[in-house]
Motif scaffolding. Structure first.
Motif, short mmCIF file in Angstrom:
data_model
loop_
_atom_site.label_atom_id
_atom_site.label_comp_id
_atom_site.label_asym_id
_atom_site.label_seq_id
_atom_site.Cartn_x
_atom_site.Cartn_y
_atom_site.Cartn_z
N ALA A 3 1.42 24.47 -20.53
CA ALA A 3 0.35 24.33 -21.53
C ALA A 3 -0.85 23.64 -20.91
O ALA A 3 -0.73 22.65 -20.19
N ASP A 4 -2.06 24.18 -21.21
CA ASP A 4 -3.27 23.60 -20.65
C ASP A 4 -3.49 22.17 -21.12
O ASP A 4 -4.13 21.38 -20.44
N SER A 5 -2.95 21.81 -22.28
CA SER A 5 -3.17 20.49 -22.84
C SER A 5 -2.29 19.42 -22.20
O SER A 5 -2.53 18.23 -22.36
N GLU A 6 -1.25 19.83 -21.47
CA GLU A 6 -0.38 18.86 -20.83
C GLU A 6 -1.11 18.14 -19.70
O GLU A 6 -1.84 18.76 -18.93
N MET A 7 -0.92 16.83 -19.63
CA MET A 7 -1.53 16.04 -18.55
C MET A 7 -0.43 15.33 -17.80
O MET A 7 0.55 14.86 -18.38
N PHE A 8 -0.62 15.25 -16.48
CA PHE A 8 0.39 14.59 -15.65
C PHE A 8 -0.24 13.42 -14.90
O PHE A 8 -1.46 13.33 -14.72
N LEU A 9 0.62 12.52 -14.47
CA LEU A 9 0.22 11.36 -13.66
C LEU A 9 0.98 11.41 -12.34
O LEU A 9 2.20 11.63 -12.32
N ILE A 10 0.26 11.21 -11.24
CA ILE A 10 0.86 11.07 -9.92
C ILE A 10 0.43 9.72 -9.37
O ILE A 10 -0.76 9.37 -9.40
N ARG A 11 1.38 8.95 -8.90
CA ARG A 11 1.10 7.60 -8.40
C ARG A 11 1.78 7.43 -7.04
O ARG A 11 3.01 7.60 -6.95
N VAL A 12 1.01 7.13 -6.02
CA VAL A 12 1.54 7.07 -4.65
C VAL A 12 1.18 5.71 -4.04
O VAL A 12 0.00 5.32 -4.02
N PRO A 13 2.17 4.97 -3.52
CA PRO A 13 1.86 3.67 -2.92
C PRO A 13 1.26 3.79 -1.52
O PRO A 13 1.48 4.77 -0.81
N ALA A 14 0.53 2.75 -1.14
CA ALA A 14 0.06 2.62 0.23
C ALA A 14 1.25 2.34 1.14
O ALA A 14 2.39 2.14 0.68
N SER A 15 0.98 2.30 2.44
CA SER A 15 2.06 2.03 3.38
C SER A 15 1.51 1.37 4.63
O SER A 15 0.35 1.55 5.00
N THR A 16 2.37 0.60 5.26
CA THR A 16 2.09 0.12 6.60
C THR A 16 3.10 0.78 7.53
O THR A 16 4.26 0.98 7.15
N ALA A 17 2.66 1.15 8.72
CA ALA A 17 3.53 1.85 9.65
C ALA A 17 3.51 1.14 11.00
O ALA A 17 2.80 0.15 11.19
N ASN A 18 4.30 1.67 11.94
CA ASN A 18 4.40 1.08 13.29
C ASN A 18 4.81 -0.39 13.20
O ASN A 18 4.31 -1.22 13.96
N LEU A 19 5.66 -0.74 12.26
CA LEU A 19 5.93 -2.14 11.96
C LEU A 19 6.48 -2.87 13.19
O LEU A 19 7.63 -2.68 13.57
N GLY A 20 5.63 -3.69 13.81
CA GLY A 20 6.03 -4.37 15.03
C GLY A 20 6.36 -3.36 16.11
O GLY A 20 5.53 -2.54 16.49
N PRO A 21 7.61 -3.38 16.62
CA PRO A 21 8.01 -2.44 17.67
C PRO A 21 8.43 -1.08 17.14
O PRO A 21 8.83 -0.22 17.93
N GLY A 22 8.32 -0.86 15.84
CA GLY A 22 8.78 0.41 15.25
C GLY A 22 7.71 1.48 15.28
O GLY A 22 7.37 2.07 14.25
N PHE A 23 7.18 1.76 16.46
CA PHE A 23 6.06 2.69 16.59
C PHE A 23 6.43 4.09 16.14
O PHE A 23 7.40 4.68 16.61
N ASP A 24 5.65 4.63 15.17
CA ASP A 24 5.86 5.97 14.61
C ASP A 24 7.25 6.14 13.99
O ASP A 24 7.72 7.27 13.83
N SER A 25 7.90 5.03 13.61
CA SER A 25 9.26 5.17 13.09
C SER A 25 9.64 4.20 11.98
O SER A 25 10.56 4.50 11.21
N ILE A 26 8.97 3.06 11.86
CA ILE A 26 9.33 2.08 10.83
C ILE A 26 8.11 1.82 9.95
O ILE A 26 7.03 1.49 10.45
N GLY A 27 8.28 1.97 8.65
CA GLY A 27 7.18 1.76 7.71
C GLY A 27 7.63 1.01 6.48
O GLY A 27 8.83 0.86 6.21
N LEU A 28 6.67 0.54 5.70
CA LEU A 28 6.94 -0.24 4.49
C LEU A 28 5.94 0.14 3.42
O LEU A 28 4.73 0.20 3.69
N ALA A 29 6.42 0.41 2.21
CA ALA A 29 5.54 0.77 1.09
C ALA A 29 4.96 -0.48 0.46
O ALA A 29 5.66 -1.48 0.26
N LEU A 30 3.66 -0.42 0.14
CA LEU A 30 2.94 -1.58 -0.37
C LEU A 30 2.29 -1.28 -1.72
O LEU A 30 1.94 -0.13 -2.01
N GLY A 31 2.07 -2.34 -2.50
CA GLY A 31 1.59 -2.19 -3.86
C GLY A 31 0.09 -2.01 -4.03
O GLY A 31 -0.54 -2.72 -4.82
N LEU A 32 -0.48 -1.09 -3.28
CA LEU A 32 -1.81 -0.54 -3.55
C LEU A 32 -1.60 0.94 -3.83
O LEU A 32 -0.76 1.57 -3.17
#
Length: 312
Positions: A3-32
């Protein structure tokens, strides 16, 4: 969607990656968050609700729409046009996963508007194919801390929630493009350096799982893969490391490719660390960020929820 009247919400968190020595492999989701409210329409229209989103195309050339259309096409579907209201708290080109969040939002858009019924693993595989690595995308999809390996054949990600610590971000007032930050990396590493870097990443994960946050902090600063080379592009990194340790924090690392720097502290030391960093860097945004353990979310809005949207 039917239905054209239906509305949806998509919410995606930010992330930090390369956490310390975890280059291209360890990440963490953040509240932005990157948020997208949408509904079916007769043409593609993207309406920015925040300054971060106002610089992008407002039709089907928009990156989120392009990702959505490509994802739908991969699964043999053609998306009907949508009218999209987009806002974001995630600063651009600061090492907080703004590109990955847009990719995940596009995949979520394809999934809900095209009724693809994708699993999280399928969403993450598609996002990692676009990104080229799984740490930003995986964190945005699954939430929490993610550890991943991405190849042409498959993408494997393990995720688990993180609780009991605080994250302090120092976000500079200048951008650092990933391409520029990658250009300072060496083409190869000596064998012993690679062993040392891999061992540090292994110990970091073991320390996270056993909640030995002091050891986590030490491993965050034991990287051999990227931080020693990118430090010249992020002159504030060394001073932040000093202040965080002086104030009793656990450790500090570049966020993604930089220039944002993240520190991890105990709950009782977070205020002291935050205050000291604000005092030292008044020209930068210094803030405490929540860890997002839920990951991306998409849903059809109820009539009551739609009534609460001020922009409609």
């Amino acid at each position: 969607m039917s239905a054209d009247s239906e509305m949806f919400l998509i919410r995606v968190p930010a992330s930090t990656a390369n956490l310390g020595p975890g280059f291209d492999s360890i990440g963490l989701a953040l509240g932005l968050y990157l948020e997208l409210h949408g509904s079916l329409s007769d043409q593609w229209e993207v309406i920015p609700l925040s300054e971060e989103m106002s610089v992008f195309p407002r039709d089907d050339r928009n990156y989120i729409v392009q990702i959505a259309k490509k994802t739908a096409a991969y699964y043999g579907k053609e998306l009907s046009p949508c009218r999209l209201f987009v806002s974001s708290e995630i600063p651009l080109a600061r090492g907080l996963g703004s590109s990955a969040s847009a990719i995940v939002a596009g995949i979520e858009l394809a999934n809900i508007a095209g009724e693809l019924d994708l699993t999280d693993d399928e969403k993450n595989r598609q996002a990692s194919l676009f990104e080229g690595h799984p740490d930003n995308a995986g964190a945005s999809v699954y939430g929490g801390l993610v550890v991943g390996l991405h190849t042409e054949r498959r993408t494997d990600v393990v995720s688990f929630p993180i609780e009991g610590v605080k994250v302090i971000a120092v976000i500079p007032d200048f951008e650092l493009l990933t391409e520029d930050s990658r250009n300072v990396l060496p083409a190869s590493l000596p064998y012993q350096d690679a062993i040392g870097g891999s061992a540090a990443a292994n110990v970091l994960l073991a320390a996270v799982l056993t909640k030995d946050w002091k050891l986590v902090g030490e491993m965050m600063q034991s990287d051999r893969f990227h931080q020693p080379y990118r430090a010249e592009l992020v002159p504030h990194l060394a001073r932040i490391e000093e202040i965080v340790l002086q104030e009793g924090g656990f450790g500090t690392a570049l966020s993604g490719a930089g220039p944002t720097v993240l520190s991890i502290t105990s709950i009782d030391k977070s205020t002291a660390v935050l205050t000291a960093l604000k005092r030292e860097f008044p020209q930068f945004v210094v803030k405490e960020l929540e860890i997002d353990n839920d990951g991306s979310h998409a849903a059809i809005l109820s009539e009551q929820e739609k009534k609460g949207l001020e922009f409609l």
